[in-house]
Design an enzyme around this catalytic site. Sequence first.
Site, PDB file in Angstrom:
ATOM      1  N   LYS A 260      40.239  43.610  28.020  1.00  0.00           N
ATOM      2  CA  LYS A 260      39.928  44.744  28.891  1.00  0.00           C
ATOM      3  C   LYS A 260      41.150  45.211  29.680  1.00  0.00           C
ATOM      4  O   LYS A 260      41.236  46.354  30.078  1.00  0.00           O
ATOM      5  CB  LYS A 260      38.821  44.345  29.876  1.00  0.00           C
ATOM      6  CG  LYS A 260      37.469  44.249  29.225  1.00  0.00           C
ATOM      7  CD  LYS A 260      36.425  43.848  30.251  1.00  0.00           C
ATOM      8  CE  LYS A 260      35.067  43.736  29.561  1.00  0.00           C
ATOM      9  NZ  LYS A 260      34.206  42.751  30.140  1.00  0.00           N
ATOM     10  N   ARG A 261      42.078  44.281  29.912  1.00  0.00           N
ATOM     11  CA  ARG A 261      43.250  44.631  30.739  1.00  0.00           C
ATOM     12  C   ARG A 261      44.075  45.755  30.105  1.00  0.00           C
ATOM     13  O   ARG A 261      44.771  46.475  30.786  1.00  0.00           O
ATOM     14  CB  ARG A 261      44.150  43.403  30.937  1.00  0.00           C
ATOM     15  CG  ARG A 261      43.609  42.405  31.940  1.00  0.00           C
ATOM     16  CD  ARG A 261      44.660  41.387  32.324  1.00  0.00           C
ATOM     17  NE  ARG A 261      45.153  40.655  31.175  1.00  0.00           N
ATOM     18  CZ  ARG A 261      44.549  39.607  30.622  1.00  0.00           C
ATOM     19  NH1 ARG A 261      43.398  39.206  31.107  1.00  0.00           N
ATOM     20  NH2 ARG A 261      45.065  38.988  29.595  1.00  0.00           N
TER      21      ARG A 261
END
Length: 335
Positions: A260-261
Site C-alpha cells: 500500500k505504501r
Amino acid sequence: MIKTRFAPSPTGYLHVGGLRTALYSYLFAKKNSGKFLLRIEDTDRERYVEGGVKNILDSLYWAGIVPDDGVVIGKDGEIGEYGKNGPYTQSERLPIYKEHADKLLADGHAYYCFCTTERLTQLREQQTAKKLPTGYDGHCLSLDPVDAKKRADAGEKCVVRLKMPKTGETVFTDLIHGEVRFKNGLVDDQVLMKSDGYPTYHLAVVVDDHLMGITHIIRGEEWISSVPKHIQIYKYFDWPVPEMAHLPLLLNADKSKLSKRQGDVSVEDYRQKGYLPEALINFVAFLGWNPGTEQEMYSLAELVKDFDLAKVSKAGAVFNIDKLNWFNKQYIKKL
C-alpha cells in the site's frame, strides 16, 4: 472432479494479489470442467474487518469471478451459502476443528503446550541473540499426556501443538516450482489450536480443504514454507494430499513487494477510478502467466480456454501501471 478454492480473510478490501489467486483458481477449475469454491477464513478475530466479506464478494462478482459453491451472493443480492460441505465460514466451524485437534491429541500426533507468552518471547530473543533459527523448543513435548489433558480440562491456559518429526525430509512437487524439499528438523511444532478455542490457519486449512473436496490448492508463494506442516497433518489423518501451486510474488517497479505504501493495491481502488473489470482481469492474468503467443487481449472465456499452470513463472511479477492503463484504454475503445 477437479475442485479449487479461494479462501480470503476478511481483513479489509480485496488485494489485487488476492484477485489474481482467485482468477487463476477459477480459470484452472473452469478449464478442467471443475468447480470453484469460495471459503471465508475469519479465524484471526483481531484483524477481522466489518464489511470485509461483502467487499470481497462485490469485487469478485464485479470482475466476473463467480463461485460455484461456498459463500455466494444470492439472486436477492444477499450474502448466503451454497453447497453440501458447509458451513463455508470458518468461525462457524469451530466444533469441527476441535474434533480434529482432539483426534490428533488422542493419537499422539499433537500435544498441549502451557508455555506463557513471556517464556516464548524470551526464547525468541535468546535464539535471535545466538543467531539461531527462531522456533518453539519443544519444552512441553515431554509432559505426560494424561496430566496435560487434566490441566487443560481444568481450564489452565494452553494451546495445542503439532508434533513434527525431527528427522528426514518432506518432499513434494509444486506445479509451478517443481520438486521442493524441507528438512523436518528445521520445521516448527506449529500451534494448531489457540487458547481462545480458535484454530490457526494451519489446522483449519487442511481440515477444510479435505472436507470440502479440494483437489488443487493455488495460493501465494509466501505459504510454501508451511507445506511440510500441512503435509504432516494430511499424513496423520491418512488423507490424500491435494496438488499445490504457489504463485510468484507481485512486485512494485523497484522489485520490492507490492504494498500500500507505493500506491493502490485493492480492487476497490481501481474500480472507483473507473478501470473496467475486463481490463483489470486481462492485466492481472498476465502477472506471472504467459500464453506463449503474441495475443494480449483476452476475454474471461478466452482465458479459461488458454490458461495453463505450466506457463506460470516462478519469478516475481512486476505490477506495471502503464500496462494496466494501456489495457483499460483498449477496452474503453472497444466500447
